[in-house]
Design a protein around this motif. Structure first.
Motif, PDB file in Angstrom:
ATOM      1  N   UNK A   1       0.825  -1.208   0.000  1.00 30.16           N
ATOM      2  CA  UNK A   1       0.000   0.000   0.000  1.00 30.16           C
ATOM      3  C   UNK A   1       0.859   1.259   0.000  1.00 30.16           C
ATOM      4  N   UNK A   2       2.045   1.177   0.604  1.00 29.49           N
ATOM      5  CA  UNK A   2       2.906   2.350   0.624  1.00 29.49           C
ATOM      6  C   UNK A   2       3.380   2.703  -0.781  1.00 29.49           C
ATOM      7  N   UNK A   3       3.582   1.674  -1.619  1.00 27.79           N
ATOM      8  CA  UNK A   3       4.039   1.934  -2.984  1.00 27.79           C
ATOM      9  C   UNK A   3       2.891   2.246  -3.939  1.00 27.79           C
ATOM     10  N   UNK A   4       1.656   1.879  -3.531  1.00 31.48           N
ATOM     11  CA  UNK A   4       0.484   2.115  -4.379  1.00 31.48           C
ATOM     12  C   UNK A   4      -0.684   2.529  -3.498  1.00 31.48           C
ATOM     13  N   UNK A   5      -0.771   3.782  -3.111  1.00 29.43           N
ATOM     14  CA  UNK A   5      -1.855   4.187  -2.225  1.00 29.43           C
ATOM     15  C   UNK A   5      -3.194   4.350  -2.915  1.00 29.43           C
ATOM     16  N   UNK A   6      -3.222   4.288  -4.267  1.00 25.83           N
ATOM     17  CA  UNK A   6      -4.492   4.474  -4.969  1.00 25.83           C
ATOM     18  C   UNK A   6      -4.992   5.895  -4.855  1.00 25.83           C
ATOM     19  N   UNK A   7      -5.963   6.236  -5.691  1.00 27.94           N
ATOM     20  CA  UNK A   7      -6.521   7.583  -5.649  1.00 27.94           C
ATOM     21  C   UNK A   7      -8.046   7.582  -5.600  1.00 27.94           C
ATOM     22  N   UNK A   8      -8.675   6.600  -6.258  1.00 27.79           N
ATOM     23  CA  UNK A   8     -10.130   6.633  -6.359  1.00 27.79           C
ATOM     24  C   UNK A   8     -10.819   5.565  -5.520  1.00 27.79           C
ATOM     25  N   UNK A   9     -10.095   4.535  -5.082  1.00 25.70           N
ATOM     26  CA  UNK A   9     -10.698   3.496  -4.260  1.00 25.70           C
ATOM     27  C   UNK A   9     -11.095   4.095  -2.914  1.00 25.70           C
TER      28      UNK A   9
ATOM     29  N   UNK B   1     -11.603   2.780   0.114  1.00 26.81           N
ATOM     30  CA  UNK B   1     -10.827   2.379   1.280  1.00 26.81           C
ATOM     31  C   UNK B   1      -9.854   1.283   0.889  1.00 26.81           C
ATOM     32  N   UNK B   2      -8.711   1.264   1.577  1.00 28.80           N
ATOM     33  CA  UNK B   2      -7.656   0.292   1.342  1.00 28.80           C
ATOM     34  C   UNK B   2      -7.534  -0.576   2.588  1.00 28.80           C
ATOM     35  N   UNK B   3      -7.682  -1.888   2.422  1.00 28.92           N
ATOM     36  CA  UNK B   3      -7.726  -2.758   3.582  1.00 28.92           C
ATOM     37  C   UNK B   3      -6.721  -3.878   3.555  1.00 28.92           C
TER      38      UNK B   3
ATOM     39  N   UNK C   1      -2.809   7.663   2.150  1.00 31.28           N
ATOM     40  CA  UNK C   1      -4.075   7.411   1.455  1.00 31.28           C
ATOM     41  C   UNK C   1      -5.134   8.463   1.771  1.00 31.28           C
ATOM     42  N   UNK C   2      -4.746   9.505   2.484  1.00 32.53           N
ATOM     43  CA  UNK C   2      -5.647  10.608   2.829  1.00 32.53           C
ATOM     44  C   UNK C   2      -6.870  10.116   3.609  1.00 32.53           C
ATOM     45  N   UNK C   3      -6.595   9.266   4.602  1.00 33.29           N
ATOM     46  CA  UNK C   3      -7.656   8.819   5.492  1.00 33.29           C
ATOM     47  C   UNK C   3      -8.515   7.700   4.957  1.00 33.29           C
TER      48      UNK C   3
END
Length: 308
Positions: free
Chosen positions: A57-65, A67-69, A94-96
């Motif tokens: 997740x640190x290398x790919x925090x995503x932008x539109x998903x 939540x990241x779990x 991931x901006x929260x």
């Protein structure tokens, strides 16, 4: 108010040729197909490829998903302050949007022998770790001398964006039910069919009433395995780190949905009738192309109808 059904995507094995290429391509597709994305079972040792969730997740925090779990981090193998710091960093990046799921690990997991540890007492150790992690994530200066962990003047910075950081817990034992209510914001079923999961949902609600800390009605989740279309050989679909046995085959049958969109929706509705409203949908596919195709089919044929 009606509870919204949420369907996210998950990873149950590693059917990709590489982390940097094929996995990243699948993650990019998931951004357009899901409001939640979970990485697979937390493995300390593994013969099959299995990326470490927090580093991924640190290398790919995503932008539109949304939540990241994680499904699920094993508390026993994590230092509580280090874990709190990892979560805080990922929540900032991931901006929260971090939503970790925590478990105590299976008794027959290979990590115990590989690391020279015993699974005995893993529940009480997890309770202590969660208590310390939660205090650290809240920004408190932590001093503790516990049975398993100790610290002096320990604090972390930056703190998570979300205060408090939401934690979803797994497990179905009486201890896991108490732990979910004490520390959790939600519950994610282990590999359980709808009827078994429904019994745990009921028990968590009763325990929440007893402790005066109810879990919200829309914070009960389950994992389903799906394949849209013909799926020759899907019966042998591997789940990372989970040994094959007859009991597992039965449990997998209760969480699988193979066929058309109606089969997947029927499985979702069966859980929904038991109070489960959030789903981690794991594609049963054996390569990157199959994973991407299944995610697109889920987005087109299932997710738009999940709340019908």
């Amino acid at each position: 108010m009606a509870v919204r059904i949420g369907v996210g995507l998950g990873l149950g094995g590693f059917p990709f040729a590489s982390i940097s290429g094929a996995l990243r391509a699948w993650l990019d597709v998931c951004e357009d197909s899901s409001d939640r994305l979970d990485l697979a079972i937390d493995r300390v040792v593994s013969r099959e490829p299995m990326p470490e969730p927090s580093r991924c997740w640190r290398s790919w925090p995503g932008r539109r998903v949304g939540s990241l779990g994680t499904n699920a981090i094993v508390a026993f193998f994590r230092d509580p302050i280090t874990f709190a710091r990892q979560c805080a960093t990922l929540d900032q990046l991931s901006e929260g949007r971090l939503l970790p799921a925590i478990g105590v690990g299976r008794e027959d997991a290979p990590e115990w022998a590989a690391t020279g540890r015993s699974p005995r007492g893993r529940g009480t150790r997890a309770d202590e770790a969660l208590d310390r992690s939660r205090a650290s994530a809240l920004g408190a200066q932590v001093d503790f001398e516990g049975e398993h962990y100790s610290a002096r003047d320990a604090s972390i910075s930056p703190r998570p964006v979300q205060q408090p950081l939401p934690l979803w817990l797994g497990g179905a034992s009486p201890a896991a039910i108490r732990r979910t209510v004490r520390f959790g914001n939600g519950w994610l079923a282990p590999l359980q069919g709808p009827d078994e999961a429904g019994l745990v949902v009921k028990a968590i609600r009763e325990e929440g009433h007893r402790q005066g800390r109810p879990i919200p009605d829309d914070h009960f989740g389950a994992t389903i395995l799906f394949h849209l279309g013909a799926a020759a050989g899907h019966e042998s679909f591997p789940i990372a780190g989970v040994p094959r046995d007859p009991a597992l085959a039965r449990r997998l049958g209760e969480v699988q949905a193979v066929g058309d969109a109606g089969a997947v929706l029927d499985r979702i509705r069966a859980f929904r009738a038991q109070g489960v409203t959030k789903f981690v949908a794991i594609p049963m596919a054996r390569d990157a192309a199959g994973m991407i195709e299944q995610c697109r089919l889920l987005d087109r044929e299932v997710i738009p109808h999940a709340n019908d």
